[in-house]
Design a protein around this motif. Structure first.
Motif, PDB file in Angstrom:
ATOM      1  N   LYS A  53       0.847  -1.185   0.000  1.00 53.59           N
ATOM      2  CA  LYS A  53       0.000   0.000   0.000  1.00 53.59           C
ATOM      3  C   LYS A  53       0.889   1.244   0.000  1.00 53.59           C
ATOM      4  O   LYS A  53       0.672   2.182  -0.744  1.00 53.59           O
TER       5      LYS A  53
ATOM      6  N   HIS B 252       0.850   2.870  -3.644  1.00 52.28           N
ATOM      7  CA  HIS B 252      -0.316   3.745  -3.516  1.00 52.28           C
ATOM      8  C   HIS B 252      -1.558   3.145  -4.161  1.00 52.28           C
ATOM      9  O   HIS B 252      -2.393   3.848  -4.688  1.00 52.28           O
ATOM     10  N   ARG B 253      -1.622   1.817  -4.193  1.00 51.54           N
ATOM     11  CA  ARG B 253      -2.870   1.207  -4.678  1.00 51.54           C
ATOM     12  C   ARG B 253      -3.673   0.785  -3.464  1.00 51.54           C
ATOM     13  O   ARG B 253      -3.134   0.652  -2.367  1.00 51.54           O
ATOM     14  N   SER B 254      -4.957   0.569  -3.646  1.00 50.64           N
ATOM     15  CA  SER B 254      -5.719   0.009  -2.531  1.00 50.64           C
ATOM     16  C   SER B 254      -5.520  -1.501  -2.581  1.00 50.64           C
ATOM     17  O   SER B 254      -5.735  -2.138  -3.607  1.00 50.64           O
TER      18      SER B 254
ATOM     19  N   ASN C 247      -6.093  -5.313  -1.146  1.00 50.84           N
ATOM     20  CA  ASN C 247      -7.088  -6.140  -0.497  1.00 50.84           C
ATOM     21  C   ASN C 247      -6.389  -7.285   0.229  1.00 50.84           C
ATOM     22  O   ASN C 247      -5.608  -8.010  -0.369  1.00 50.84           O
TER      23      ASN C 247
ATOM     24  N   GLN D 104      -7.117  -0.362  12.381  1.00 49.83           N
ATOM     25  CA  GLN D 104      -8.120   0.539  11.825  1.00 49.83           C
ATOM     26  C   GLN D 104      -8.973   1.188  12.901  1.00 49.83           C
ATOM     27  O   GLN D 104      -9.471   2.298  12.731  1.00 49.83           O
TER      28      GLN D 104
END
Lengths: 108, 909
Positions: A34, A38-40, A42, B53
């Motif tokens: 991440k 800078h990608r999302s 999963n 989170q």
């Protein structure tokens, strides 16, 4: 050159395992990716990629010791195998050859 | 690389006390989907991420994200991996069989093989079930719509419509949906249960709106009290509820009407001009409401304030002389309805004592009951009929049941084919429950496919069905969640009804008998199979006879001598606005000067329109009558040529002529022409004796001038009504123009030209008299169409079933037939042998079906005043037809096998 197919995301995950060698597990690989791409990312995707890489023999894994965090559950720690390292090298070589083959590199 | 199995730690074993935990159900979901050996690390990672989170984004967001993550873990990779890992648990016998993926896969494989192997039977089963389901789904939608009237109104249970019963002594002569205008306010004043009232005076197609130079007729307009909006649940989209409808000349439009006339919803403050012969009225628009739902009896395009009636329509506040509006009462919450009925009857008696009403009784009906059960005169729109709605529903279920019968019969008949498989399974170790579950699963599979086909069929039949059943435009099928709910219910129902019995039959085979191979043609289940077949054929026969009767009855009604001639007749509606006598006369003369025009007649109404178009009056009697009558007499003004033009037969006396003084203005000597039915009620034996008799007409004297033969003003379905004709030469409502044959298009053009020359500002609106009259048969036509198509489906399904059974029987007896042929049996012998069983079935169902149908048919025909006589062939015809259909369905197979060369059948192994 015959070797097992390595998808783009799998390649990224494999590289990250190499970076974090020895201490790599699902969540910190996802965090690292991440940060760097800078990608999302999963979590389930990372896990699936890891298991696939393991099936293909690029990484090996073992269960770490239990910690107080994460409900006392153990982590599965991944490290890159020699075969994985070799595959990455080969891939890099192919890329380099391709880059050098581009005739006139101008970024107008 | 195998990992030693790790005992799963409980999720919060070591967690620091009080720290937020992710939703437990999400963890359970993950455990369900993820392979056991991976659960620890995956849950660990997820929980760690969750803890991060919670710190970064707060607990609620973290929980949401957590669920999202877990759901993403339910991906094919893990499921497949889990399934692969499955077959080697420590104890292979511990998992329940129905969760065992291997067995389920095997069941599915076998089911698909059987489906493929026997495509005739699959096709028959699927076609039968799919048609049955589609029919049932459509009819259930239809029934639900018919039952849904007023359900959108939350106050529906508290709102009651008042109606009038006309009494003749103790018997009820007529029931009128309309009441007197002071009854509503009086009921609110005098009855504790009543908290609110509204009156609604209908103006169906009677108001003409002038917008610039164009005139148009409003389809449905109502004059209502201010409480109308709250009682009937119409929120205002524009405008406000304050002081709504307290003053005259206020109007509220529906959304559609506002958009049609003004192209915008912001119409508050604008005006609409109502153009009438007597005066024009400027209505101020004070609001916009949503369109009336399609399932309410009281639909409208426009409402205007009740005080307008007093200001511009000459309505008096305390007027007990005419009942021509609807009255609705809102009862207090939790009012006991029987108690209300009692106090209403006391109220009605009070009205009698106060001499407000005579020989009448006020009764109430819940508005939810109006659409299906009311059937009074002067209803605002034609009602549905509860009887036929439930009847159709019953028939649809019979059709569906018939499809189940097919499935059960075919599956059990074919059970022998699978005996070996069942025996084998039992030997290997299947339990009874396992085999039953397998067969049941097969049924569920077939039903699932049939359900999908049924949805396709519904999609294909939807528009036809909406038209045939006469449903309104807004009717939706697939958009309605109820459709899908009923589909699921039907599938469950049909899986159970058609699956359980075969499952028990098939699981009952003894492995030893079956595997030794000496299982003879068993008679087990034969009785049930035969009774089901009889049941199915009986249903078919009953439906067929009903269809025949309905068809005959409708045809009979159409053949009736109506006492009228309506061919080549065009009817024009009267012009709007004030027109001079000269204009009417010149219109008539211009028409008569055309060579094709035979005759022109002005009248207040024409045959074929609802009788509510006519004025009614009770208690018109002969002046010297000893016994007064209180019937509802129908009055209508006509001109001199009406009787002749319509082909009404004059039995005695004279028609009106130019010397007759017209209408009601003449207070000394009113002239009447009456029909036979009126004479019957007045107890005058012959038409001749009636001529010259004096009649009391609203306190004035009138003379019977002529008597006409009874004619069917409405369709022959209803009985003759007592009609009293008065004289009026005005073009007040309709002009009927009879042409001398020839081209209708040309006639219409001529008529339009002359009409527009005389009445340039009026919309030209016309209809053909005979086709308008035909519309009265619409309800019967619809019923006949829906009913006969249902019958068609029932026949189709049972023929399919018989065909399947015949195919099966014949295939089982191929060898027997071969041997019989070799020994010397003739083709006829064999045909008789093969069809004997089926023919016995038919006989039995005829025996059962005929008495049942006789009862049903008689019951149905009782609704009609003019009805056919039941004759033997009405029953014999359909019975013969069923017989032929059965022969036809089994014929192709039996004949083919009877003709087959025995060499082939004996050689086949």
């Amino acid at each position: 050159m015959s070797r097992t197919y390595l998808g783009e995301f799998e390649e990224l995950v494999l590289l990250t395992v190499a970076i974090l060698n020895g201490s790599a597990y699902g969540l910190n690989i996802a965090d690292e990716l991440k940060q760097r791409t800078h990608r999302s990312i999963n979590l389930s995707g990372v896990h699936v990629a890891l298991y696939r890489l393991e099936d293909k023999g690029f990484v090996k894994s073992e269960l770490g010791g239990a910690t107080a965090a994460r409900g006392g559950r153990r982590k599965r720690l991944f490290s890159i195998t020699a075969y994985g390292k070799q595959t990455l090298d080969e891939l890099r070589q192919v890329r380099n050859d391709l880059w050098e083959a581009i005739p006139n590199l101008s970024f107008s | 690389m195998a990992q030693p199995p790790h005992p799963l730690l409980p999720p919060n074993d070591h967690s620091s006390g009080g720290a937020p935990l992710p939703p437990a159900w999400a963890d359970r979901l993950l455990r369900l989907f993820c392979p056991e050996d991976l659960q620890e690390e995956l849950l660990g990672d997820l929980h760690e991420q969750f803890e991060q989170q919670v710190v970064e984004l707060g607990e609620p967001t973290a929980r949401r994200l957590y669920v999202g993550q877990v759901i993403r873990f339910c991906r094919p990779y893990f499921i497949i991996r889990q399934l692969r890992a499955r077959p080697m648990p420590e104890n292979p016998y511990s998992s329940p069989f129905f969760l065992s993926p291997l067995m389920i896969r095997n069941y599915l494989k076998i089911a698909l093989r059987i489906v493929r192997k026997d495509n005739t039977f699959t096709l028959i089963n699927l076609a039968g079930l799919a048609t049955g389901l589609a029919v049932a789904l459509l009819i259930v939608q239809y029934v639900r719509f018919e039952l849904s009237y007023e359900k959108t109104n939350p106050l529906a249970n508290q709102i009651v419509r008042l109606t009038m019963d006309y009494l003749n002594g103790e018997t009820v002569d007529a029931q009128d949906a309309e009441t007197y205008n002071p009854i509503g306010p009086k009921a609110k004043r005098e009855m504790n249960e009543v908290v609110n009232y509204t009156r609604a005076k209908p103006f169906s197609k009677r108001l003409t709106i002038q917008l610039g130079d164009t005139y148009s007729v409003v389809d449905k307009a109502l004059a209502v009290d201010s409480s109308f909006f709250s009682m009937f649940n119409y929120p205002l989209i524009r405008g406000s509820r304050n002081h709504l409808f307290t003053r005259p000349r206020q109007a509220v439009l529906t959304k559609t009407m506002a958009l049609t006339y003004f192209k915008t919803l912001d119409v508050v403050g604008k005006t609409l001009k109502i153009s009438r012969p007597e005066n024009s009225i400027l209505l101020e628009i004070v609001g916009v409401v949503p369109d009336s739902p399609i399932n309410t009896h009281l639909k409208f395009d426009m409402v205007f304030s009740y005080p307008t009636l007093q200001a511009d329509f000459g309505q008096k506040e305390e007027d007990w002389n005419g009942n021509n509006l609807y009255t609705y009462l809102q009862l207090a919450e939790n009012t006991d309805y029987t108690k209300f009925t009692k106090s209403l009857s006391a109220f009605s008696n009070r009205l009698l004592q106060e001499k407000k009403i005579t020989n009448e009784r006020v009764i109430g009906q819940k508005i939810g009951d109006i659409h299906l059960y009311s059937h009074k005169t002067y209803e605002i729109e034609p009602n549905g009929d509860a009887k036929s709605v439930y009847f159709l529903m019953g028939v649809a279920f019979l059709v569906l049941l018939s499809a189940f019968v097919n499935y059960v019969n075919l599956t059990t008949a074919k059970a022998l084919d699978r005996a070996k498989e069942v025996g084998m399974r039992k030997v290997i170790g299947s339990t009874l429950a396992q085999i039953r579950a397998q067969i049941f699963l097969e049924t569920v599979l077939i039903n699932g496919i049939a359900g999908a086909l049924a949805v396709g069929l519904v999609a294909a039949l939807r528009s036809v069905f909406i038209e045939v059943a006469g449903l309104p435009d807004g009717f939706t099928v697939f958009g309605d969640i109820f459709f899908w709910e009923s589909l699921v219910v039907f599938l469950v129902l049909s899986s159970c009804l058609s699956g359980i019995y075969p499952a028990f039959v098939l699981s009952s085979f003894e492995p030893i008998t079956v595997l030794k191979g000496n299982l003879s043609r068993s008679t087990k289940g034969l009785f049930l199979r035969k009774s089901l077949a009889v049941f199915q054929l009986t249903i078919t026969l009953i439906l067929l006879i009903q269809t025949f009767t309905v068809y005959q009855q409708v045809a009979f009604l159409r053949k009736q001598n109506l006492g009228l001639r309506m061919d080549h007749t065009l009817v024009v509606k009267a012009p709007v606005g004030a027109n001079s006598e000269q204009a009417y006369e010149s219109f008539r003369q211009m028409l008569l000067s055309q060579s094709q025009v035979r005759s022109v007649a002005y009248s207040n109404t024409v045959p074929g329109l609802e009788s509510s178009q006519m004025g009614t009056s009770t208690g018109i009697n002969l002046s010297d009558a000893v016994k007064k009558t209180y019937y509802n007499y129908y009055l209508t003004p006509i001109d001199t040529s009406f009787i002749d033009l319509m082909g009404i037969q004059l039995l005695a006396g004279k028609n009106f002529d130019a010397t007759t003084r017209y209408g009601l203005s003449d207070t000394t000597d009113r002239q009447l022409i009456v029909n036979e039915e009126t004479l019957r009620l007045w107890e005058i034996p012959t038409p001749q004796q009636a001529i010259g008799k004096r009649v009391d007409l609203w306190g004035h004297q009138a003379t019977i001038r002529g008597v006409v033969k009874n004619y069917h003003y409405e369709s022959p379905k209803s009985a003759f009504i007592p009609i009293i004709l008065l004289y009026s030469p005005h073009f007040s409502s309709f002009a009927s123009v009879k042409f001398a044959g020839g081209n209708a298009e040309e006639h219409l053009a001529t008529l339009k030209r002359i009409y527009e020359a005389n009445f340039p500002h009026s919309p030209f609106s016309y209809f053909f008299l005979d086709s308008e009259y035909d519309k009265q048969y619409k309800a019967d036509d619809r019923f006949q169409q829906v009913f006969s198509s249902l019958t068609g489906f029932a026949i189709l399904i049972s023929c399919l079933g018989l065909f399947g059974l015949a195919t099966f029987t014949v295939s089982k007896r191929t060898k027997e037939i071969g041997i019989r042929k070799v020994i010397g049996a003739s083709t006829t012998n064999l045909l008789v042998l093969l069809s004997k069983d089926f023919i016995r079935t038919v006989w039995l169902s005829i025996l059962i079906g005929l008495p049942v149908t006789y009862f049903l048919v008689n019951n149905w025909l009782a609704n009609y005043a003019t009805r056919i006589e039941l004759s033997w062939w009405l029953f014999a015809g359909p019975a013969l037809l069923v017989f032929l259909l059965v022969l036809l369905s089994i014929g192709s197979k039996t004949i083919a096998s009877a003709l087959m060369n025995p060499v082939n059948s004996l050689r086949s192994e």
